[in-house]
Design an enzyme around this catalytic site. Structure first.
Site, PDB file in Angstrom:
ATOM      1  N   TYR A  54      43.421  43.100  29.508  1.00  8.75           N
ATOM      2  CA  TYR A  54      42.946  43.588  30.809  1.00  8.75           C
ATOM      3  C   TYR A  54      43.327  45.064  30.997  1.00  8.75           C
ATOM      4  O   TYR A  54      42.495  45.892  31.378  1.00  8.75           O
ATOM      5  CB  TYR A  54      43.561  42.724  31.912  1.00  8.75           C
ATOM      6  CG  TYR A  54      43.009  42.964  33.304  1.00  8.75           C
ATOM      7  CD1 TYR A  54      41.859  42.313  33.755  1.00  8.75           C
ATOM      8  CD2 TYR A  54      43.640  43.835  34.190  1.00  8.75           C
ATOM      9  CE1 TYR A  54      41.360  42.516  35.032  1.00  8.75           C
ATOM     10  CE2 TYR A  54      43.151  44.042  35.471  1.00  8.75           C
ATOM     11  CZ  TYR A  54      42.013  43.378  35.888  1.00  8.75           C
ATOM     12  OH  TYR A  54      41.522  43.594  37.161  1.00  8.75           O
ATOM     13  N   SER A  74      40.868  49.200  38.239  1.00 10.44           N
ATOM     14  CA  SER A  74      42.009  48.454  38.773  1.00 10.44           C
ATOM     15  C   SER A  74      43.198  49.402  38.762  1.00 10.44           C
ATOM     16  O   SER A  74      43.177  50.419  38.044  1.00 10.44           O
ATOM     17  CB  SER A  74      42.298  47.268  37.843  1.00 10.44           C
ATOM     18  OG  SER A  74      43.591  46.751  38.058  1.00 10.44           O
TER      19      SER A  74
HETATM   20  P1  NAD Z   1      35.892  37.161  40.982  1.00 14.65           P
HETATM   21  O1  NAD Z   1      36.350  36.189  39.961  1.00 14.65           O
HETATM   22  O2  NAD Z   1      35.738  36.710  42.403  1.00 14.65           O
HETATM   23  O3  NAD Z   1      34.531  37.845  40.510  1.00 14.65           O
HETATM   24  C1  NAD Z   1      34.227  38.078  39.156  1.00 14.65           C
HETATM   25  C2  NAD Z   1      32.747  38.051  38.984  1.00 14.65           C
HETATM   26  O4  NAD Z   1      32.431  38.290  37.599  1.00 14.65           O
HETATM   27  C3  NAD Z   1      32.114  36.702  39.354  1.00 14.65           C
HETATM   28  O5  NAD Z   1      30.873  36.914  39.988  1.00 14.65           O
HETATM   29  C4  NAD Z   1      31.897  36.049  37.983  1.00 14.65           C
HETATM   30  O6  NAD Z   1      30.864  35.082  37.957  1.00 14.65           O
HETATM   31  C5  NAD Z   1      31.536  37.273  37.170  1.00 14.65           C
HETATM   32  N1  NAD Z   1      31.640  37.084  35.728  1.00 14.65           N
HETATM   33  C6  NAD Z   1      32.673  36.613  35.000  1.00 14.65           C
HETATM   34  N2  NAD Z   1      32.344  36.535  33.701  1.00 14.65           N
HETATM   35  C7  NAD Z   1      31.064  36.983  33.605  1.00 14.65           C
HETATM   36  C8  NAD Z   1      30.149  37.139  32.526  1.00 14.65           C
HETATM   37  N3  NAD Z   1      30.483  36.833  31.256  1.00 14.65           N
HETATM   38  N4  NAD Z   1      28.908  37.606  32.794  1.00 14.65           N
HETATM   39  C9  NAD Z   1      28.547  37.893  34.070  1.00 14.65           C
HETATM   40  N5  NAD Z   1      29.370  37.775  35.127  1.00 14.65           N
HETATM   41  C10 NAD Z   1      30.609  37.310  34.884  1.00 14.65           C
HETATM   42  O7  NAD Z   1      36.940  38.355  40.922  1.00 14.65           O
HETATM   43  P2  NAD Z   1      37.138  39.672  41.799  1.00 14.65           P
HETATM   44  O8  NAD Z   1      38.547  39.625  42.215  1.00 14.65           O
HETATM   45  O9  NAD Z   1      36.096  39.864  42.831  1.00 14.65           O
HETATM   46  O10 NAD Z   1      36.999  40.795  40.660  1.00 14.65           O
HETATM   47  C11 NAD Z   1      35.902  41.676  40.534  1.00 14.65           C
HETATM   48  C12 NAD Z   1      36.345  42.912  39.759  1.00 14.65           C
HETATM   49  O11 NAD Z   1      37.410  43.555  40.469  1.00 14.65           O
HETATM   50  C13 NAD Z   1      36.877  42.619  38.350  1.00 14.65           C
HETATM   51  O12 NAD Z   1      36.438  43.629  37.461  1.00 14.65           O
HETATM   52  C14 NAD Z   1      38.384  42.700  38.532  1.00 14.65           C
HETATM   53  O13 NAD Z   1      39.038  43.065  37.346  1.00 14.65           O
HETATM   54  C15 NAD Z   1      38.475  43.793  39.577  1.00 14.65           C
HETATM   55  N6  NAD Z   1      39.734  43.809  40.318  1.00 14.65           N
HETATM   56  C16 NAD Z   1      40.106  42.720  41.086  1.00 14.65           C
HETATM   57  C17 NAD Z   1      41.319  42.758  41.775  1.00 14.65           C
HETATM   58  C18 NAD Z   1      41.798  41.605  42.646  1.00 14.65           C
HETATM   59  O14 NAD Z   1      42.957  41.598  43.053  1.00 14.65           O
HETATM   60  N7  NAD Z   1      40.964  40.629  42.993  1.00 14.65           N
HETATM   61  C19 NAD Z   1      42.128  43.892  41.667  1.00 14.65           C
HETATM   62  C20 NAD Z   1      41.719  44.969  40.892  1.00 14.65           C
HETATM   63  C21 NAD Z   1      40.505  44.913  40.215  1.00 14.65           C
END
Ligand code: NAD
Length: 260
Positions: free
Chosen positions: A155, A142
């Protein structure tokens, strides 16, 4: 491009993870998806990946807080899809609170899911990649792997940690034809983000545009969300031969956020 190869993507039942899964399947990798959600929706997505792209797609419900279940997910890939050639550590959660009020159980969960799970998937996958003589590991970090924001102690700590893990493992496997990189997105347009907008509009009395530009994208100079397809396309490039000299890199895709 990836015929006969297997990609394991943690946290791929929605958002960025699902986009990685579909992108790699489009290029003929067999897939293990993982994460939580409605079981019918997950099954629909699994079947749609198989049908749309003509690959095998398995679902693992492994909880990324549980090391034995993580090992089971890697075993599933090895036993049913031959190996783990591409590993994408993507599962992640967030919690926002001042550090003195930060619930200890939230700290533990975020460190476990956003950081320690990657240690476990990596340690179980590397022997398989070494045996195959090829591997790609991508960690979804991130912008918060590079800079901090207040109230996100767990985080930001986990994401800085994943940057360190990425660099360390990259050095250890540099001679094994295995690359290890981290993608650092800024704000990405995922269902998670989209769902926050109506509530924030109501709570703050703002328009949709104001919520997007002044609240969500306040740190992102382009004032545009990164898209899941852009992140997935970047991962596809990192898996290609053209990226074989890129390793140990912490790579921003954040609309200029960390340039400031
Ligand atoms: P999201 O909530 O859509 O996806 C998260 C995924 O992780 C889901 O499939 C959820 O079921 C899974 N998950 C959560 N807890 C879990 C567990 N204990 N065991 C197994 N799976 C689990 O979110 P996203 O936005 O797609 O985020 C995905 C990654 O990208 C994360 O690591 C997040 O930190 C990172 N990220 C997201 C953003 C953003 O703006 N959306 C920005 C930077 C980084």
């Amino acid at each position: 491009m990836f015929e006969g190869k297997t990609a394991v993507i943690t946290g791929s039942t929605s958002g960025i993870g699902l986009a990685y899964a579909r992108k790699l399947a489009e290029h003929k990798a067999n897939i293990v998806i993982n994460g939580f959600g409605d079981s019918e929706d997950i099954e629909k997505e699994r079947v749609s990946i198989e049908r749309d792209f003509g690959v095998k797609c398995l679902y693992s419900n492994a909880d990324m807080t549980k090391p034995d279940e993580i090992e089971g997910m890697i075993e599933l890939a090895k036993n049913q899809l031959n190996s783990v050639d591409i590993l994408i550590n993507n599962a992640g959660i967030q919690h926002v609170d001042p550090v003195e009020d930060f619930p200890a159980d939230k700290w533990d969960a975020i460190l476990a899911i956003n950081l320690s799970s990657a240690f476990h998937t990596i340690r179980h996958s590397i022997p398989l990649m070494k045996q195959a003589g090829w591997g790609r590991i991508i960690n979804t970090a991130s912008a918060h792997a590079l800079v901090a924001s207040p109230f996100k102690a767990a985080y930001v700590s986990a994401k800085h940690g994943i940057a360190g893990l990425t660099k360390t493992v990259a050095l250890e496997v540099a001679r094994d034809n295995i690359t290890v990189n981290a993608i650092c997105p800024g704000y990405v347009w995922t269902p998670l983000v989209e769902q926050q907008i109506p509530d924030t509009m109501k709570a703050r009395g703002l328009t949709e545009e104001q919520v997007k530009n002044d609240i969500l994208l306040s740190a992102q100079p382009t004032k545009e969300f990164v898209t899941v397809d852009q992140v997935a396309s970047f991962a596809l490039f990192l898996c290609s031969d053209a990226a074989s000299s890129m390793t140990g890199a912490i790579l921003s895709m954040d609309g200029g956020w960390t340039a400031a």
